[in-house]
Design an enzyme around this catalytic site. Structure first.
Site, PDB file in Angstrom:
ATOM      1  N   CYS A 104      36.213  41.183  37.196  1.00 33.36           N
ATOM      2  CA  CYS A 104      35.455  40.538  38.334  1.00 33.36           C
ATOM      3  C   CYS A 104      36.392  40.586  39.479  1.00 33.36           C
ATOM      4  CB  CYS A 104      34.755  39.311  37.947  1.00 33.36           C
ATOM      5  SG  CYS A 104      35.873  37.879  37.499  1.00 33.36           S
ATOM      6  N   HIS A 117      35.637  33.049  37.915  1.00 34.13           N
ATOM      7  CA  HIS A 117      34.898  34.193  38.394  1.00 34.13           C
ATOM      8  C   HIS A 117      35.093  34.595  39.745  1.00 34.13           C
ATOM      9  CE1 HIS A 117      31.940  37.119  37.766  1.00 34.13           C
ATOM     10  NE2 HIS A 117      30.893  36.599  38.633  1.00 34.13           N
TER      11      HIS A 117
END
Length: 499
Positions: free
Chosen positions: A213, A438
């Site tokens: 990510c 994330h």
């Protein structure tokens, strides 16, 4: 006394002053009707004539005979002259009414004459079907010329435009931009409707290949950087495997109809060329980071050199890393962070300045100044507070401008320029329940003035108001139109790592 012969005398009286020629041609162009015949004149010759009639006191020379040789296809064997392929009106040639052509021919001779008949098309824009404008082109013009004309009038880039034959306001057929067929050959008639549709490309997500990510966030920000996109979407060979892979990935993101693209090939080349875009801790733990990847990737996409002069070091930079307050603070402005970054501070005993004159370490103060700023400016908010084996995120809310970041007063070498920036992308960093990390991105489709959230494979529209958040980590700014930059560098008093 010698009397000039009649031929020489006639050629003398044909010469008119620049002002007279300008007035006569202006009067001939005031009463035009649809369907009038027009003639083609080379833009090169016509520009020299315009300079002549605009000159005062004979500043520009009178052009020679009308010369259309640069726009005529000399490979054709037909009796009538034919235009070369892929010419564009107002770039390669101009169209003048029959009476203007006749008058210019009388004054300047030669040519040859290339007659054309104009047609008017009614253009509807699918983004607002009630907005109808007229397009004037020669019926002999190609479909490619139609695309160029429509895109110039609407500000839409060629790769995003689709033009339909919209006869009776119904989509009949999609017109091929690469077609050399004329408007007449394509069935487009006087007063016929055409429809412009614009692809909202650039909305493909990136598949998470397993803890990638951070890479996807960085890539989406770079993929929506106008100058980078324009460079890599051109058709030429890029040097280096990573550079080629990056260019191919951008092309796939912007040209495919896929909802998400798997960056597997790029990741393979990235791991081979730049295996360490991570934060490393003393206990041997590694954490991938979007800022580290950005610096590592850009360093491999282009060479950057440092030039040292006396006690000044000029560092080309892709980003400025701005520390956040170490004390608990709910919010702070971006400019406060920048001012703290630029503030003068004493060098510690373990970081004393080495004087090149006396060859000794001495006490000194360090002061950073911005000398010039780049077209694209990335501001890195240092949200990590690292220890031996853990990372703590600083969740201070940084209030940053979106449309009007004015850095003019911080630049030392302004030369009368303004440094006004607008935000177009943000890399976000989150720590969720259980310490799960994330990265996502916000990016703006500049042509449409719309913001989107890129969360790996998922892409969704968002309001501009949500772009400011505690997760903002990398801020991508571009210099506003009209604020041109002359160089892409910063000045740092004495050598210093900007991170």
């Amino acid at each position: 006394m010698a009397i000039p012969n009649s031929t020489a005398f006639n050629s003398i009286i044909r010469f008119r002053s620049p002002g007279e020629e300008k007035r006569i041609v202006s009067e001939l162009t005031t009463s035009l009707n649809e369907g009038d015949s027009y003639f083609v004149i080379s833009k090169r010759w016509y520009t020299s004539w315009q300079k002549y009639i605009a000159s005062i006191g004979g500043g520009a020379p009178r052009p020679g005979p009308i010369d259309n040789s640069d726009i005529i296809d000399d490979t054709t064997s037909d009796g009538d002259p034919q235009l070369r392929r892929y010419l564009v009106e107002d770039e390669d040639y101009v169209l003048v009414p029959h009476q203007v052509w006749k008058t210019l021919l009388e004054w300047y001779n030669v040519g040859p004459p290339i007659p054309m008949t104009l047609i008017y098309l009614f253009l509807s824009d699918a983004r607002n079907v009630h907005n109808v404008t007229d397009i004037r082109l020669a019926k002999e013009a190609s479909i490619w010329e139609l695309y160029v004309k429509v895109c110039a009038n609407t500000g839409v880039s060629l790769e995003k435009a689709r033009i339909w034959d919209y006869f009776n306001r119904r989509k009949v057929k999609l017109l091929d931009p690469l077609s050399n067929a004329s408007l007449e050959e394509s069935g487009l008639l006087m007063d016929q409707d055409i429809l412009l549709e614009v692809d909202e490309v650039g909305l493909a997500g990136l598949v998470n290949l397993g803890n990638t990510c951070y890479m996807n966030s960085t890539l989406q920000c770079l993929a929506h950087t106008p100058s980078i996109l324009q460079y890599f979407l051109r058709d030429y060979t890029h040097q280096g495997e990573l550079t080629k892979a990056f260019g191919e990935l951008l092309k796939e993101l912007w040209s495919s109809r896929k909802k998400a693209v798997a960056p597997s090939f790029f990741k393979t080349k990235l791991d081979k060329a730049a295996p360490g875009p991570v934060l490393k801790f003393s206990c041997g733990h590694y954490q991938h980071d979007s800022h580290e990847l950005l610096i590592s990737l850009l360093a491999r996409l282009h060479e950057v050199s440092d030039v040292c002069q006396q006690t000044y070091t000029y560092d080309s930079f892709t980003s400025l890393s701005l520390p956040l307050p170490s004390t608990r603070t709910w919010s702070i402005s971006l400019l406060s962070c920048l001012e703290n970054f630029l503030a003068e501070e004493p060098l510690g005993p373990n970081n004393m300045w080495f004087c090149p004159e006396c060859k000794e370490k001495r006490k000194a103060n360090k002061k950073l100044d911005l000398w010039k700023l780049p077209e694209i400016l990335v501001l890195h908010l240092k949200r990590f507070r690292t220890s031996k084996c853990f990372v703590k995120k600083i969740d201070t809310f940084v209030n940053f401008p979106i449309n009007d970041l004015d850095l003019s007063k911080y630049v030392k070498n302004k030369n009368g320029e303004s440094y006004l920036y607008e935000l177009y992308a943000v890399s976000n960093y989150y720590i969720g329940p259980g310490g799960v990390r994330h990265y996502t991105a916000y990016a703006k489709l500049i042509d449409y003035n719309k913001w989107y959230h890129f969360n790996d494979s998922h892409v969704s529209p968002v309001n501009e108001s949500v772009v400011r958040s505690k997760a903002a980590y990398l801020l991508f700014y571009r210099r506003r139109v009209g604020s041109e930059t002359k160089a892409q560098s910063s000045e740092v008093s004495m050598t210093d790592d900007m991170d």
